[in-house]
Design a protein around this motif. Structure first.
Motif, mmCIF file in Angstrom:
data_model
loop_
_atom_site.group_PDB
_atom_site.id
_atom_site.type_symbol
_atom_site.label_atom_id
_atom_site.label_comp_id
_atom_site.label_asym_id
_atom_site.label_seq_id
_atom_site.Cartn_x
_atom_site.Cartn_y
_atom_site.Cartn_z
ATOM 1 N N PRO A 85 -35.135 -24.114 2.125
ATOM 2 C CA PRO A 85 -33.954 -23.581 2.815
ATOM 3 C C PRO A 85 -33.156 -22.639 1.930
ATOM 4 C CG PRO A 85 -33.564 -25.837 2.122
ATOM 5 C CD PRO A 85 -35.005 -25.552 1.816
ATOM 6 N N ASN A 86 -32.380 -21.772 2.561
ATOM 7 C CA ASN A 86 -31.457 -20.900 1.859
ATOM 8 C C ASN A 86 -30.306 -20.588 2.818
ATOM 9 O OD1 ASN A 86 -32.296 -18.679 3.577
ATOM 10 N ND2 ASN A 86 -34.107 -18.488 2.268
ATOM 11 N N GLU A 87 -29.477 -19.626 2.484
ATOM 12 C CA GLU A 87 -28.318 -19.345 3.322
ATOM 13 C C GLU A 87 -28.698 -18.892 4.726
ATOM 14 O OE1 GLU A 87 -25.750 -16.630 1.306
ATOM 15 O OE2 GLU A 87 -24.755 -18.251 0.210
ATOM 16 N N MET A 88 -29.886 -18.335 4.881
ATOM 17 C CA MET A 88 -30.324 -17.851 6.187
ATOM 18 C C MET A 88 -31.320 -18.797 6.857
ATOM 19 S SD MET A 88 -28.711 -15.030 6.571
ATOM 20 C CE MET A 88 -27.390 -15.767 5.632
ATOM 21 N N LEU A 89 -31.697 -19.826 6.177
ATOM 22 C CA LEU A 89 -32.761 -20.707 6.674
ATOM 23 C C LEU A 89 -32.355 -22.167 6.499
ATOM 24 C CD1 LEU A 89 -35.764 -20.940 7.646
ATOM 25 C CD2 LEU A 89 -36.402 -20.949 5.223
ATOM 26 N N ILE A 90 -32.389 -22.930 7.597
ATOM 27 C CA ILE A 90 -31.991 -24.331 7.543
ATOM 28 C C ILE A 90 -33.132 -25.213 8.047
ATOM 29 C CG2 ILE A 90 -30.935 -24.244 9.852
ATOM 30 C CD1 ILE A 90 -28.859 -26.266 8.834
ATOM 31 N N ARG A 91 -33.266 -26.365 7.449
ATOM 32 C CA ARG A 91 -34.304 -27.302 7.894
ATOM 33 C C ARG A 91 -33.896 -27.916 9.225
ATOM 34 N NH1 ARG A 91 -37.997 -29.295 3.735
ATOM 35 N NH2 ARG A 91 -38.273 -31.104 5.098
ATOM 36 N N GLU A 92 -34.890 -28.176 10.038
ATOM 37 C CA GLU A 92 -34.650 -28.712 11.381
ATOM 38 C C GLU A 92 -33.908 -30.044 11.346
ATOM 39 O OE1 GLU A 92 -36.335 -31.305 14.793
ATOM 40 O OE2 GLU A 92 -36.381 -31.511 12.607
ATOM 41 N N ASP A 93 -34.268 -30.934 10.402
ATOM 42 C CA ASP A 93 -33.616 -32.243 10.346
ATOM 43 C C ASP A 93 -32.153 -32.123 9.896
ATOM 44 O OD1 ASP A 93 -34.342 -31.467 7.775
ATOM 45 O OD2 ASP A 93 -34.926 -33.475 7.125
ATOM 46 N N LYS A 94 -31.875 -31.166 9.032
ATOM 47 C CA LYS A 94 -30.496 -30.968 8.585
ATOM 48 C C LYS A 94 -29.644 -30.409 9.731
ATOM 49 C CE LYS A 94 -27.851 -29.097 4.717
ATOM 50 N NZ LYS A 94 -27.935 -28.369 3.430
ATOM 51 N N PHE A 95 -30.234 -29.501 10.493
ATOM 52 C CA PHE A 95 -29.511 -28.951 11.638
ATOM 53 C C PHE A 95 -29.199 -30.058 12.650
ATOM 54 C CE2 PHE A 95 -29.663 -27.029 15.943
ATOM 55 C CZ PHE A 95 -28.525 -26.255 15.849
ATOM 56 N N ARG A 96 -30.178 -30.910 12.926
ATOM 57 C CA ARG A 96 -29.928 -32.016 13.859
ATOM 58 C C ARG A 96 -28.806 -32.913 13.330
ATOM 59 N NH1 ARG A 96 -34.530 -33.438 15.082
ATOM 60 N NH2 ARG A 96 -34.652 -33.319 17.351
ATOM 61 N N GLY A 97 -28.810 -33.138 12.021
ATOM 62 C CA GLY A 97 -27.756 -33.961 11.428
ATOM 63 C C GLY A 97 -26.380 -33.342 11.601
ATOM 64 N N GLN A 98 -26.296 -32.011 11.515
ATOM 65 C CA GLN A 98 -25.013 -31.343 11.702
ATOM 66 C C GLN A 98 -24.529 -31.469 13.150
ATOM 67 O OE1 GLN A 98 -25.730 -27.377 10.257
ATOM 68 N NE2 GLN A 98 -25.856 -28.032 8.114
ATOM 69 N N MET A 99 -25.467 -31.353 14.075
ATOM 70 C CA MET A 99 -25.093 -31.518 15.488
ATOM 71 C C MET A 99 -24.635 -32.960 15.752
ATOM 72 S SD MET A 99 -25.446 -28.470 16.610
ATOM 73 C CE MET A 99 -24.974 -28.003 14.930
ATOM 74 N N GLN A 100 -25.263 -33.908 15.087
ATOM 75 C CA GLN A 100 -24.860 -35.305 15.251
ATOM 76 C C GLN A 100 -23.467 -35.530 14.662
ATOM 77 O OE1 GLN A 100 -26.776 -37.838 16.872
ATOM 78 N NE2 GLN A 100 -24.726 -38.722 16.828
ATOM 79 N N MET A 101 -23.168 -34.839 13.559
ATOM 80 C CA MET A 101 -21.832 -34.946 12.962
ATOM 81 C C MET A 101 -20.763 -34.487 13.939
ATOM 82 S SD MET A 101 -21.840 -33.955 8.915
ATOM 83 C CE MET A 101 -21.988 -32.242 9.272
ATOM 84 N N LEU A 102 -21.036 -33.418 14.639
ATOM 85 C CA LEU A 102 -20.079 -32.943 15.639
ATOM 86 C C LEU A 102 -19.888 -33.986 16.732
ATOM 87 C CD1 LEU A 102 -21.272 -29.225 16.060
ATOM 88 C CD2 LEU A 102 -19.241 -30.028 14.845
ATOM 89 N N ARG A 103 -21.004 -34.558 17.186
ATOM 90 C CA ARG A 103 -20.924 -35.583 18.224
ATOM 91 C C ARG A 103 -20.135 -36.791 17.732
ATOM 92 N NH1 ARG A 103 -24.437 -36.595 22.236
ATOM 93 N NH2 ARG A 103 -23.999 -34.401 22.703
ATOM 94 N N ASP A 104 -20.446 -37.245 16.521
ATOM 95 C CA ASP A 104 -19.776 -38.437 15.981
ATOM 96 C C ASP A 104 -18.280 -38.193 15.758
ATOM 97 O OD1 ASP A 104 -22.241 -39.637 15.979
ATOM 98 O OD2 ASP A 104 -22.588 -39.394 13.818
ATOM 99 N N ALA A 105 -17.929 -36.947 15.448
ATOM 100 C CA ALA A 105 -16.521 -36.619 15.206
ATOM 101 C C ALA A 105 -15.758 -36.357 16.506
ATOM 102 C CB ALA A 105 -16.426 -35.400 14.292
#
Length: 335
Positions: A97-117
């Motif tokens: 990963p880099n600033e322009m590239l994110i791993r799929e599992d990390k992206f899912r985790g970020q979406m879950q953070m929004l849901r949990d918050a």
């Protein structure tokens, strides 16, 4: 100026406070947020993201009664909401990963953070409706975008967004669309739209729109404007009786100053024509292909200037997005 996208893909993904007007929507649309990071213009080298901010909540009104006939009082529009724009580009299962590239599992985790918050993810259209004072927003909410049009937006991002029921906007540069390799196809974009996604323009060629061609050189628009100002002032001095003037560290005659001003005027004309084509042609192509109005534009690499803003608004865009994470409120300019 434009809304900014927050780079939420790499090490900065901990920042949830990113909303930009024009996407903005990754955000910060104040004058001091105008300087953006510029990456390689090569189609294989991705660009920067963008994010935005706004915020509303209704005010309680006192009931007013005078005479037998009560006076109607409308509830005032709450413009205090804060919107964060989270900007992405490319997705992967295994690449580094880099600033322009994110791993799929990390992206899912970020979406879950929004849901949990308990933070609501809203569509770009809902954000624009709020800015038009047509509809309120939650006190805190998020707009999610993806730039360029990489195939992995369909492969990895779309299933996760469908899983969470989140809307998002894809900013596409039209030379990249349906061009083979790892690019989105028209059918894939239509599938994204069918799942609640929307599209915006990212130009035709994805070149840095803040650069002006001047002969064999390419200069920033700011440098170009400083040159125009210097030579214009030099001509004023000549008109006031000076035999020669000092411009750019060199003593110049009237003929040299007038020749340079002519060159700069021609370069500016060419620049305007190019910017108008990048703005209008990309909008027309997307609207024709997908049969929807294209209301938003994301600057390639982020940089922009007042001239681009005016030309973009003249072209019919409602909001302009750039990269530079910061808060934006209801007063943040959409352009």
């Amino acid at each position: 100026m434009g809304f900014l996208h927050l780079d939420f893909s790499g090490s900065r993904c901990a920042r949830l406070l990113v909303l930009a007007t024009a996407l903005g929507l990754m955000v910060s649309c104040s004058k001091d947020a105008k300087k953006k990071t510029v990456l390689n213009a090569d189609p294989d080298g991705l660009e920067q993201l963008e994010a935005v901010d706004p915020n509303p909540e209704p005010e309680a009104l006192e009931e007013i009664v005078s005479n037998p006939t009560p006076t109607e009082v409308e509830e005032s529009f709450d413009d205090s909401s804060v919107v964060s724009f989270l900007g992405y580009h490319d997705f992967t299962l295994s690449r580094s990963p880099n600033e322009m590239l994110i791993r799929e599992d990390k992206f899912r985790g970020q979406m879950q953070m929004l849901r949990d918050a308990g933070i609501e993810v809203i569509s770009m259209e809902k954000f624009l409706q709020w800015r038009r004072r047509e509809a309120p927003l939650p006190k805190n909410c998020v707009v999610i975008t993806a730039d360029d049009g990489w195939r992995e937006v369909h492969t990895y991002m779309l299933p996760i967004m469908k899983e969470f029921g989140y809307p998002f906007t894809v900013f596409i540069y039209t030379n990249f669309l349906d061009s083979g390799g790892r690019t989105l196809t028209q059918a894939q974009v239509e599938e994204i739209m069918g799942a609640g996604g929307t599209i915006g323009s990212h130009s035709v060629s994805h070149r840095d729109m803040n650069r002006v061609k001047l002969g064999k050189q390419s200069v920033s628009f700011g440098q170009f404007e400083r040159m125009r100002t210097a030579y214009s002032k030099g001509l004023e001095e000549l008109d006031q009786g000076a035999s020669s003037v000092q411009v750019e560290g060199v003593r110049r005659s009237r003929a040299a100053v007038e020749a340079k001003l002519g060159e700069l005027a021609e370069a500016l004309k060419d620049y305007d024509e190019w910017i108008i084509d990048e703005l209008q042609t990309s909008k027309q192509i997307l609207e024709t292909k997908f049969g929807v109005p294209v209301e938003t534009f994301a600057y390639p690499y982020g940089p922009y200037n007042d001239r681009i803003v005016k030309l973009a608004m003249d072209a019919g865009y409602e909001a302009l997005i750039t990269v530079n994470g910061a808060k934006a409120n209801f007063e943040t300019p959409l352009g």
